[in-house]
Design a protein around this motif. Structure first.
Motif, PDB file in Angstrom:
ATOM      1  N   SER A 193     -42.807  33.623 -18.034  1.00 44.26           N
ATOM      2  CA  SER A 193     -41.481  33.941 -17.521  1.00 44.26           C
ATOM      3  C   SER A 193     -41.429  33.591 -16.040  1.00 44.26           C
ATOM      4  O   SER A 193     -42.242  34.088 -15.261  1.00 44.26           O
ATOM      5  CB  SER A 193     -41.194  35.436 -17.714  1.00 44.26           C
ATOM      6  OG  SER A 193     -40.161  35.866 -16.875  1.00 44.26           O
TER       7      SER A 193
ATOM      8  N   ARG B  15     -46.645  44.301 -22.295  1.00 41.52           N
ATOM      9  CA  ARG B  15     -46.160  42.930 -22.369  1.00 41.52           C
ATOM     10  C   ARG B  15     -46.821  42.115 -21.274  1.00 41.52           C
ATOM     11  O   ARG B  15     -47.184  42.623 -20.236  1.00 41.52           O
ATOM     12  CB  ARG B  15     -44.635  42.885 -22.192  1.00 41.52           C
ATOM     13  CG  ARG B  15     -43.870  43.523 -23.326  1.00 41.52           C
ATOM     14  CD  ARG B  15     -42.397  43.166 -23.238  1.00 41.52           C
ATOM     15  NE  ARG B  15     -41.800  43.523 -21.958  1.00 41.52           N
ATOM     16  CZ  ARG B  15     -41.312  42.644 -21.087  1.00 41.52           C
ATOM     17  NH1 ARG B  15     -41.379  41.356 -21.343  1.00 41.52           N
ATOM     18  NH2 ARG B  15     -40.756  43.040 -19.954  1.00 41.52           N
TER      19      ARG B  15
ATOM     20  N   SER C 126     -46.529  39.023 -18.502  1.00 38.50           N
ATOM     21  CA  SER C 126     -45.482  38.362 -17.722  1.00 38.50           C
ATOM     22  C   SER C 126     -45.624  36.849 -17.731  1.00 38.50           C
ATOM     23  O   SER C 126     -44.748  36.144 -17.251  1.00 38.50           O
ATOM     24  CB  SER C 126     -45.499  38.868 -16.283  1.00 38.50           C
ATOM     25  OG  SER C 126     -46.731  38.569 -15.668  1.00 38.50           O
TER      26      SER C 126
ATOM     27  N   ARG D  55     -39.425  34.610 -13.757  1.00 39.61           N
ATOM     28  CA  ARG D  55     -39.241  35.836 -12.992  1.00 39.61           C
ATOM     29  C   ARG D  55     -40.531  36.658 -12.968  1.00 39.61           C
ATOM     30  O   ARG D  55     -40.915  37.192 -11.923  1.00 39.61           O
ATOM     31  CB  ARG D  55     -38.106  36.656 -13.598  1.00 39.61           C
ATOM     32  CG  ARG D  55     -37.786  37.931 -12.838  1.00 39.61           C
ATOM     33  CD  ARG D  55     -36.593  38.638 -13.448  1.00 39.61           C
ATOM     34  NE  ARG D  55     -36.291  39.886 -12.759  1.00 39.61           N
ATOM     35  CZ  ARG D  55     -35.315  40.714 -13.094  1.00 39.61           C
ATOM     36  NH1 ARG D  55     -34.532  40.402 -14.125  1.00 39.61           N
ATOM     37  NH2 ARG D  55     -35.112  41.824 -12.413  1.00 39.61           N
ATOM     38  N   GLY D  56     -41.188  36.741 -14.126  1.00 41.33           N
ATOM     39  CA  GLY D  56     -42.447  37.476 -14.186  1.00 41.33           C
ATOM     40  C   GLY D  56     -43.521  36.831 -13.335  1.00 41.33           C
ATOM     41  O   GLY D  56     -44.299  37.518 -12.662  1.00 41.33           O
ATOM     42  N   GLU D  57     -43.580  35.495 -13.335  1.00 37.39           N
ATOM     43  CA  GLU D  57     -44.574  34.798 -12.524  1.00 37.39           C
ATOM     44  C   GLU D  57     -44.312  35.008 -11.045  1.00 37.39           C
ATOM     45  O   GLU D  57     -45.237  35.191 -10.251  1.00 37.39           O
ATOM     46  CB  GLU D  57     -44.567  33.309 -12.865  1.00 37.39           C
ATOM     47  CG  GLU D  57     -45.484  32.450 -12.001  1.00 37.39           C
ATOM     48  CD  GLU D  57     -46.953  32.836 -12.082  1.00 37.39           C
ATOM     49  OE1 GLU D  57     -47.716  32.397 -11.204  1.00 37.39           O
ATOM     50  OE2 GLU D  57     -47.338  33.580 -13.014  1.00 37.39           O
TER      51      GLU D  57
END
Length: 207
Positions: free
Chosen positions: A19, A14, A16, A21-23
């Motif tokens: 997102s 996946r 990131s 949070r992902g960033e």
């Protein structure tokens, strides 16, 4: 680089991106890896080395980055941003003349941590030595530096004139940095820089 660990991200991973949070996690990992490269250079860079520096696994890195070369490109961009930030901080205390700003920026570049300069030189060297693989390390460098140099120019100048002067200053300072890297002393760069300042002063005095 280690081919077994530097493969591009597979379709099953996946991404990131997109997102918050992902960033945030990507930025955290990138900062740790950038610190490692700033200290240890580009030699033997791999996803496994980057994962050790970030305290994670190479599979986690592939969740956030497209592969080793994408990660390395982003690291180099971050290192240039650090260089630009240092130069802007030095310029902020100077009078609002182009000549004074160029002088302050050069002193920041000349006196910056030698390892940072060495790593960025390594990046440009790789881009020239193997453009098929590392062109991205050099591509965009001017676009990162030029906005800061353009901002040094008098506000009333036409945009074309700002760009021309910024390009001249950038190309000249790059040459001086190479001279500092390859010469036993800084006499040549120092003399050349004084000539550059005289040219900048003439440009600034012109209508």
């Amino acid at each position: 680089m280690d081919n077994a660990t530097d493969e591009p991200a597979r379709a099953g991973y996946r991404r990131s991106a997109g997102s918050p949070r992902g960033e945030a996690r990507r930025r955290e990992l990138l900062a740790k890896i950038t610190d490692d490269v700033a200290e240890n250079g580009l030699v033997d860079f791999s996803l496994r080395r980057a994962a050790r520096a970030a305290g994670t696994t190479h599979k986690v890195l592939l969740y956030h980055f497209e592969g080793a070369e994408d990660l390395l490109r982003q690291v180099v961009v971050e290192l240039r941003e650090r260089r630009i930030g240092n130069a802007l901080a030095a310029v902020a205390a100077e009078p609002s003349t182009l000549t004074a700003r160029v002088r302050a920026a050069w002193h920041s570049l000349r006196d910056e941590e030698s390892q940072l300069r060495r790593v960025l030189d390594q990046a440009m060297g790789l881009a020239m030595y193997d453009p098929g693989r590392y062109a991205a390390l050099g591509r965009g460098a001017s676009q990162q530096y030029l906005p800061a140099l353009i901002s040094f120019c008098p506000a009333h100048w036409p945009e074309r004139r700002k760009l021309e002067v910024a390009e001249m200053v950038l190309a000249t300072l790059r040459g001086f940095l190479v001279d500092l890297l390859t010469s036993p002393n800084d006499d040549g760069a120092a003399a050349g820089f004084e000539a550059l300042l005289r040219a900048v002063e003439r440009e600034e005095a012109a209508p």
